[in-house]
Design an enzyme around this catalytic site. Structure first.
Site, PDB file in Angstrom:
ATOM      1  N   ASP A   1     -24.930 -47.880  -7.183  1.00  0.00           N
ATOM      2  CA  ASP A   1     -26.263 -48.261  -6.715  1.00  0.00           C
ATOM      3  C   ASP A   1     -26.204 -49.407  -5.721  1.00  0.00           C
ATOM      4  O   ASP A   1     -27.002 -49.463  -4.782  1.00  0.00           O
ATOM      5  CB  ASP A   1     -27.155 -48.635  -7.900  1.00  0.00           C
ATOM      6  CG  ASP A   1     -27.853 -47.419  -8.492  1.00  0.00           C
ATOM      7  OD1 ASP A   1     -28.065 -46.442  -7.748  1.00  0.00           O
ATOM      8  OD2 ASP A   1     -28.173 -47.433  -9.687  1.00  0.00           O
TER       9      ASP A   1
ATOM     10  N   CYS B   1     -18.063 -51.536 -13.100  1.00  0.00           N
ATOM     11  CA  CYS B   1     -18.166 -50.312 -13.903  1.00  0.00           C
ATOM     12  C   CYS B   1     -18.578 -49.107 -13.055  1.00  0.00           C
ATOM     13  O   CYS B   1     -18.775 -48.017 -13.586  1.00  0.00           O
ATOM     14  CB  CYS B   1     -19.151 -50.491 -15.054  1.00  0.00           C
ATOM     15  SG  CYS B   1     -20.854 -50.741 -14.539  1.00  0.00           S
TER      16      CYS B   1
ATOM     17  N   HIS C   1     -26.896 -36.782 -14.306  1.00  0.00           N
ATOM     18  CA  HIS C   1     -26.259 -36.749 -15.612  1.00  0.00           C
ATOM     19  C   HIS C   1     -25.414 -35.511 -15.815  1.00  0.00           C
ATOM     20  O   HIS C   1     -24.476 -35.509 -16.601  1.00  0.00           O
ATOM     21  CB  HIS C   1     -27.253 -37.043 -16.743  1.00  0.00           C
ATOM     22  CG  HIS C   1     -27.999 -35.910 -17.332  1.00  0.00           C
ATOM     23  ND1 HIS C   1     -29.273 -35.587 -16.971  1.00  0.00           N
ATOM     24  CD2 HIS C   1     -27.656 -35.045 -18.300  1.00  0.00           C
ATOM     25  CE1 HIS C   1     -29.695 -34.577 -17.708  1.00  0.00           C
ATOM     26  NE2 HIS C   1     -28.729 -34.223 -18.519  1.00  0.00           N
TER      27      HIS C   1
ATOM     28  N   GLU D   1     -26.513 -54.515  -9.222  1.00  0.00           N
ATOM     29  CA  GLU D   1     -26.644 -53.309  -8.405  1.00  0.00           C
ATOM     30  C   GLU D   1     -27.782 -53.428  -7.396  1.00  0.00           C
ATOM     31  O   GLU D   1     -27.810 -52.698  -6.404  1.00  0.00           O
ATOM     32  CB  GLU D   1     -26.835 -52.070  -9.294  1.00  0.00           C
ATOM     33  CG  GLU D   1     -27.871 -52.225 -10.374  1.00  0.00           C
ATOM     34  CD  GLU D   1     -27.798 -51.126 -11.422  1.00  0.00           C
ATOM     35  OE1 GLU D   1     -27.104 -50.124 -11.200  1.00  0.00           O
ATOM     36  OE2 GLU D   1     -28.446 -51.277 -12.472  1.00  0.00           O
TER      37      GLU D   1
END
Length: 744
Positions: free
Chosen positions: A620, A667, A354, A596
């Site tokens: 992922d 995405c 993050h 994913e």
């Protein structure tokens, strides 16, 4: 034998210079193996240089040099395997260096020192008596060489950094593209709460140091509170104000000072008090009080950072820096005013950690997985960070600096050119409309991003507000955040992903300890195991949307049809309750799943019967298909979204979604990379979601290509055997159309 290996390795690793480390190595190895001689040769500019010895002529150190094509040591380096000879003189590759005075030695055993496929040198033991070293001795030397490789690599890099004539390159993985030129600010990463217990020699001086550290910590907390208050985030502002108050004399601050008065150093005092309170709170039955242990730990580490690294965060605003640290966290980045942060370099972390997400949201160049960069002592040295190419240059020459300054100027000019077209739709030259969406997680800048040309928010990461809290946000708090996001989208669609924590995105107040977190308790798995949290989030999202039809809900880390069915039951429960009790006009939002987990690729027919859309998480999906932990620097080079197998999986996903009339978008980070976006459009994807910094660039690029040409390019790319060859083909395509500059 294991203890001997450990002792030698630790001695080398703890040495301050490469010379001292190698000197210690040869002495200890000679003693441990009871041989007559031990020597180490280090590879420098394709020459093996005698760098330390216990048994050869000392004056030969630095003077004996040989290419890998000469001598037995060269043969070991050339073959990259151990050689064990009873009488070295009889071997055709034997070469005598008179200055080394080694003609008396017969028995010869040598092993290469290799770190991640890179030859660093050769370690050699010799004896005057002709004999074959036994299997145990050979195994010992090979094991020692393998264990030493990382330490020698780090010491060698440190020596290169401090060489006057040397421009040193470090390599890493791009987390946020861009170029930065600035001096380094090295911060040693996380400060341990457990500090050595040291008594203070001057109580008044220690008390003064402590008061100053507490004061600086309180000032930093107040600044954070005021910043969030300015952003109209009262909840976060109140959290930082509460933490600031805890450092008053009537609270923790007073306890720290009392410990100093008892004779402890400032660091020991903060550590002793913090550990005592953390243990007390963690032992309490009440869940809320147990969570306060994290506040105590956070405050203790803040004050310790000010004691151990005083003034590191208080920088001249006119001098931006490149932050070099082990692993950046949210608090660290939040404390940096944007104008002071030129770039970020970390040893650890992942492209979706993050802190990396924050760096991309802020538009700050960031590079991760730069091994041993903290050992190189870069503080205050001039750096050039080319994050897009995964390069960090230390002490670059004036000509290189000038070259990169010109590059920065050119990039700024290009960025202005990209921005001028952002208001125009992404339409290929042959008329195919591609919808570009924004990946968002921080509120700052969302409204501007949408207004400047995004077709909506393709991925809103709801875990970011959770990470910025000291506890799970309430339903009303979540409603407020989600309403702000929907309002910022100005009537455009918003895809909100339900809580996706675990892996490299832990919550500070909800720790998850697992041996393999990426294959563990994360995403929808955690939400389904905690329906009380899941239902609150679903209710908050739907209430925030009200009777609008712009909200879409996305489920992360789905690996089975049963998980979809269970999640839909909770969604129906939340929807029916709200419609009956709160808003009869409420609309049920479309539901989608993240693609994913590879298993879902083979169940899209069943997926299509249950959900409205699919969003491909290329990060992922790549990690799981290639079995590569992208956070692990040792294998990060194998993480490649351009691997032919990955590209074929992405094409298959689109085809099957089209067959089952299932709306699909991408995405993951691949959608925001120029080469990745071209290949996705070639496959037929028409919805791409990316970070703010990529929007204008991708829009500009797509308006200058034909999908027909891209399809032909894709056919060639899919015939390649590896990702590097695939990239070269796309690079050649861009060059032929004078678009290569967009790659940076």
């Amino acid at each position: 034998m294991l203890n001997t290996l450990r002792d030698i390795t630790q001695s080398v690793a703890s040495a301050h210079t490469l010379e001292l480390a190698l000197e210690s190595l040869v002495i200890q190895t000679k003693s441990a193996m009871e041989t007559d001689c031990c020597s180490v040769y280090i590879l420098e500019q394709q020459l093996l240089v005698l760098s330390a010895t216990d048994g050869l002529e000392k004056s030969a150190v630095g003077r004996v040099r040989m290419p890998m094509s000469e001598g037995l040591v060269g043969l070991v380096a050339e073959r990259e395997e151990a050689i064990n000879l009873a009488d070295a003189h009889l071997h055709p590759r034997f070469k005598l260096f008179p200055e080394a005075n080694e003609d008396e030695y017969r028995a010869f055993l040598a092993a290469p020192i290799i770190y991640q496929k890179q030859l660093l040198g050769v370690i050699v033991v010799q004896q005057a008596k002709a004999r074959q070293f036994n299997e145990g001795e050979e195994a010992f030397l090979m094991t020692l060489a393998a264990q030493l490789a990382m330490a020698i690599r780090g010491l060698k890099r440190r020596a290169e950094v401090h060489s006057v004539d040397s421009q040193v390159l470090f390599h890493g993985t791009c987390a946020s593209s861009g170029v930065a030129i600035a001096h380094a600010l090295v911060i040693g990463g996380e400060i341990s709460l457990s500090q050595p217990e040291v008594t203070g020699t001057d109580i008044d001086a220690e008390a003064q140091r402590l008061r100053q550290a507490i004061g600086r910590s309180q000032d930093a907390l107040l600044a954070l509170a005021q910043r969030f208050e300015g952003d109209q985030d009262e909840e976060l502002s109140s959290i930082f104000l509460a933490l600031q108050t805890l450092l008053d004399d009537e609270s923790l601050g007073g306890d720290y000072l009392r410990e100093v008065r008892l004779g402890w150093s400032a660091e020991s005092a903060v550590s002793r008090v913090s550990l005592r309170y953390v243990a007390q709170f963690e032992a309490m039955d009440d869940a809320y009080l147990r969570e306060r242990a994290s506040d105590i730990r956070d405050l203790g580490q803040r004050v310790l950072r000010q004691l151990i690294e005083p003034g590191r965060m208080n920088l001249d605003p006119d001098k931006p820096v490149i932050l070099v640290t082990r692993e950046a966290d949210t608090s660290m980045l939040a404390e940096f005013p944007r104008q002071k942060l030129a770039g970020i370099v970390t040893e650890l972390g992942g492209v979706n950690a993050h802190a990396a997400i924050l760096a991309r949201a802020l538009g700050v160049p960031a590079m991760i997985g730069v091994e041993q960069v903290l050992q190189a002592e870069l503080d205050k040295k001039l750096l050039i960070l080319n994050a897009g190419r995964g390069l960090l240059m230390v002490s670059p020459s004036p000509s290189v600096v000038d070259e990169y300054r010109n590059l920065l100027s050119a990039q700024k000019a290009m960025a202005r050119q990209y921005a001028e077209e952002l208001k125009e739709p992404a339409l290929t030259l042959d008329g195919h409309r591609i919808h570009l969406y924004l990946n968002a997680g921080l509120m700052s800048g969302v409204a501007t991003d949408i207004a400047e040309g995004a077709d909506g928010i393709g991925l809103y990461r709801t875990e970011i507000p959770f990470m910025l809290q000291q506890r799970f946000p309430s339903e009303s708090e979540q409603i407020k955040v989600y309403q702000s996001v929907l309002q910022s989208a100005e009537g455009k669609p918003v895809v909100m992903r339900t809580l996706d924590v675990g892996g490299d995105k832990p919550l500070p107040y909800f720790p998850i300890s697992e041996e393999n977190p990426f294959l563990g308790w994360r995403g929808i798995r955690l939400s389904l195991d905690h329906p009380e949290l899941f239902l609150v989030q679903l209710r908050a999202m739907m209430q925030a949307a009200g009777d609008s039809d712009k909200l879409k809900i996305l489920l992360p880390m789905v690996s089975s049809i049963d998980e979809i069915d269970e999640a839909l039951l909770y969604l129906d429960q939340a929807f029916n309750e709200l419609k009956a009790d709160v808003n009869p006009a409420l609309k049920r939002p479309p539901i989608g799943v993240m693609l994913e987990v590879p298993a879902l690729l083979f169940q899209l027919d069943e997926v299509a019967k249950r959900v409205d859309f699919v969003s491909v998480g290329s990060n992922d999906l790549t990690q799981y298909l290639l079995a590569v932990d992208r956070n692990n620097p040792r294998v990060s080079g194998l993480f490649d979204s351009f691997h032919p197998g990955i590209l074929r999986a992405l094409r298959r996903a689109l085809k099957e979604c089209s067959d089952y009339q299932l709306e699909v978008s991408v995405c993951g980070e691949l959608a925001g990379e120029p080469m990745g976006a071209l290949l996705l459009v070639a496959m037929g994807y028409t919805q791409l979601s990316m970070n703010q910094a990529s929007l204008a660039k991708i829009n500009y690029l797509l308006r200058r290509v034909e999908r027909r040409e891209l399809e032909q390019l894709l056919d060639l790319v899919l015939q390649m055997s590896n990702g590097q060859d695939a990239r070269e083909l796309v690079r050649e395509f861009l060059s032929s159309r004078e678009l290569a500059s967009i790659l940076g």
